[in-house]
Design a protein around this motif. Sequence first.
Motif, PDB file in Angstrom:
ATOM      1  N   ASP A  85       0.823  -1.206   0.000  1.00 16.15           N
ATOM      2  CA  ASP A  85       0.000   0.000   0.000  1.00 16.15           C
ATOM      3  C   ASP A  85       0.863   1.264   0.000  1.00 16.15           C
ATOM      4  O   ASP A  85       0.475   2.289  -0.587  1.00 16.15           O
ATOM      5  N   TYR A  86       2.005   1.203   0.679  1.00 18.24           N
ATOM      6  CA  TYR A  86       2.926   2.341   0.682  1.00 18.24           C
ATOM      7  C   TYR A  86       3.837   2.327  -0.547  1.00 18.24           C
ATOM      8  O   TYR A  86       4.208   3.381  -1.063  1.00 18.24           O
ATOM      9  N   TRP A  87       4.203   1.138  -0.993  1.00 26.99           N
ATOM     10  CA  TRP A  87       5.114   1.045  -2.130  1.00 26.99           C
ATOM     11  C   TRP A  87       4.492   1.592  -3.413  1.00 26.99           C
ATOM     12  O   TRP A  87       5.195   2.173  -4.254  1.00 26.99           O
ATOM     13  N   VAL A  88       3.194   1.432  -3.561  1.00 22.99           N
ATOM     14  CA  VAL A  88       2.538   1.890  -4.772  1.00 22.99           C
ATOM     15  C   VAL A  88       2.542   3.408  -4.888  1.00 22.99           C
ATOM     16  O   VAL A  88       2.296   3.961  -5.978  1.00 22.99           O
ATOM     17  N   VAL A  89       2.854   4.107  -3.785  1.00 19.81           N
ATOM     18  CA  VAL A  89       2.930   5.572  -3.832  1.00 19.81           C
ATOM     19  C   VAL A  89       4.050   6.028  -4.760  1.00 19.81           C
ATOM     20  O   VAL A  89       4.017   7.147  -5.301  1.00 19.81           O
ATOM     21  N   LEU A  90       5.058   5.162  -4.982  1.00 23.81           N
ATOM     22  CA  LEU A  90       6.147   5.518  -5.898  1.00 23.81           C
ATOM     23  C   LEU A  90       5.662   5.681  -7.330  1.00 23.81           C
ATOM     24  O   LEU A  90       6.433   6.126  -8.191  1.00 23.81           O
ATOM     25  N   GLY A  91       4.424   5.333  -7.601  1.00 23.19           N
ATOM     26  CA  GLY A  91       3.852   5.543  -8.924  1.00 23.19           C
ATOM     27  C   GLY A  91       2.842   6.662  -8.990  1.00 23.19           C
ATOM     28  O   GLY A  91       2.373   6.996 -10.082  1.00 23.19           O
ATOM     29  N   GLN A  92       2.527   7.268  -7.864  1.00 21.63           N
ATOM     30  CA  GLN A  92       1.576   8.388  -7.866  1.00 21.63           C
ATOM     31  C   GLN A  92       2.270   9.646  -8.359  1.00 21.63           C
ATOM     32  O   GLN A  92       3.409   9.951  -7.989  1.00 21.63           O
ATOM     33  N   ARG A  93       1.554  10.383  -9.167  1.00 21.84           N
ATOM     34  CA  ARG A  93       2.168  11.524  -9.851  1.00 21.84           C
ATOM     35  C   ARG A  93       2.523  12.657  -8.900  1.00 21.84           C
ATOM     36  O   ARG A  93       3.587  13.271  -9.046  1.00 21.84           O
ATOM     37  N   GLY A  94       1.676  12.938  -7.928  1.00 24.76           N
ATOM     38  CA  GLY A  94       1.942  14.077  -7.053  1.00 24.76           C
ATOM     39  C   GLY A  94       3.187  13.930  -6.208  1.00 24.76           C
ATOM     40  O   GLY A  94       4.126  14.738  -6.312  1.00 24.76           O
ATOM     41  N   PRO A  95       3.271  12.918  -5.334  1.00 28.50           N
ATOM     42  CA  PRO A  95       4.462  12.782  -4.475  1.00 28.50           C
ATOM     43  C   PRO A  95       5.753  12.588  -5.256  1.00 28.50           C
ATOM     44  O   PRO A  95       6.790  13.185  -4.924  1.00 28.50           O
ATOM     45  N   THR A  96       5.716  11.769  -6.297  1.00 22.41           N
ATOM     46  CA  THR A  96       6.944  11.523  -7.060  1.00 22.41           C
ATOM     47  C   THR A  96       7.387  12.766  -7.821  1.00 22.41           C
ATOM     48  O   THR A  96       8.587  13.042  -7.922  1.00 22.41           O
ATOM     49  N   ALA A  97       6.435  13.527  -8.345  1.00 18.28           N
ATOM     50  CA  ALA A  97       6.805  14.755  -9.057  1.00 18.28           C
ATOM     51  C   ALA A  97       7.462  15.757  -8.125  1.00 18.28           C
ATOM     52  O   ALA A  97       8.424  16.442  -8.508  1.00 18.28           O
ATOM     53  N   VAL A  98       6.980  15.849  -6.888  1.00 21.16           N
ATOM     54  CA  VAL A  98       7.581  16.777  -5.926  1.00 21.16           C
ATOM     55  C   VAL A  98       9.018  16.356  -5.587  1.00 21.16           C
ATOM     56  O   VAL A  98       9.945  17.180  -5.564  1.00 21.16           O
TER      57      VAL A  98
END
Length: 328
Positions: A85-98
Amino acid sequence: MRTERNLTRRLERVFARLDREPERPTHVVMPTMSRHRIVLFGLTLSFYLTIVVAVLATSWLVALDWQVMFFRPYQQWPEIHAFLDYWVVLGQRGPTAVMVTAWLGWRSWRQHTLRPLLMFGTALLLLNVTVGAAKYGMGRAGPHYATMIGSNEMWQGGDIFPSGHTANAVVTWGILAYLASTPRARRWLSAVSAVISLSVGLTTVYLGTHWLSDVLLGWAAGLLILLALPWLERPVARVEAVVLALRDRWRARRSGAGSPAAPVPAPVPQRPREPVGATRSSTRPSALLPQGPHTPRGERTPATPAVSRRPAGARGSARATAGDPQRA
């Protein structure tokens, strides 16, 4: 003691490296659109179109999607559910773009170039346009919203085909490898970005938010953008030149407005010097002089005074002397 000294030396080296004068690297080799890259681009585009046609035709790939969905990986291995659930955040555009923008912004400031930020912004723009158009154009519904077993779920008002998480992971982490300064760093970052993008795509399948074909198309979509970036190097270089020129003009205008010229002191009025031999009568105020044209003293007509300028006592003594010859 040795450990503390070694740590101190390492910290000094790090700070010394950070305190260096920023300079633009001259050894950076920009990727070009070579034959090898063109061939990879063509193969990836063919793979992309093949996935789309296979899903539209409700082929064996759609049947595989349903088999994976019925397998329910999140129920087979529930112990890793919290981590993924936390690892998939590496594919979210907002956090990774920041995160990536912060890193590339620091690089741009240190190297006096806007290329990293401009290339990343261009890649994200292409990602939003191409992937967004495909998502809303085909409108495929996800596994949790499937309506008919065995159907491709196309044009059902969904937005999951291709997988945005997967395509974003490929572009966001792959751009770091693309912008690497050395071949060694490019190889390492390419391996890291490949692991992240593959794992993020499979994580979405594990969580049941995407079909397997969505992930395959997301990998292809992100890779197409990375392979096409060399075609955009020249436009980005032109934009960078324009932005830097505008910045220099703004700085020059601001420096000119911020430091006004020193005020010129007002001249101190000085009394004109009298010429040598001049009398005080020539320096009288104009209000006391007679009206009319002024003539020099040598050109004036001598005038006989109507009254004698001698004092009264002097006149009497003169008459007495003239009438009495003895006194004379």
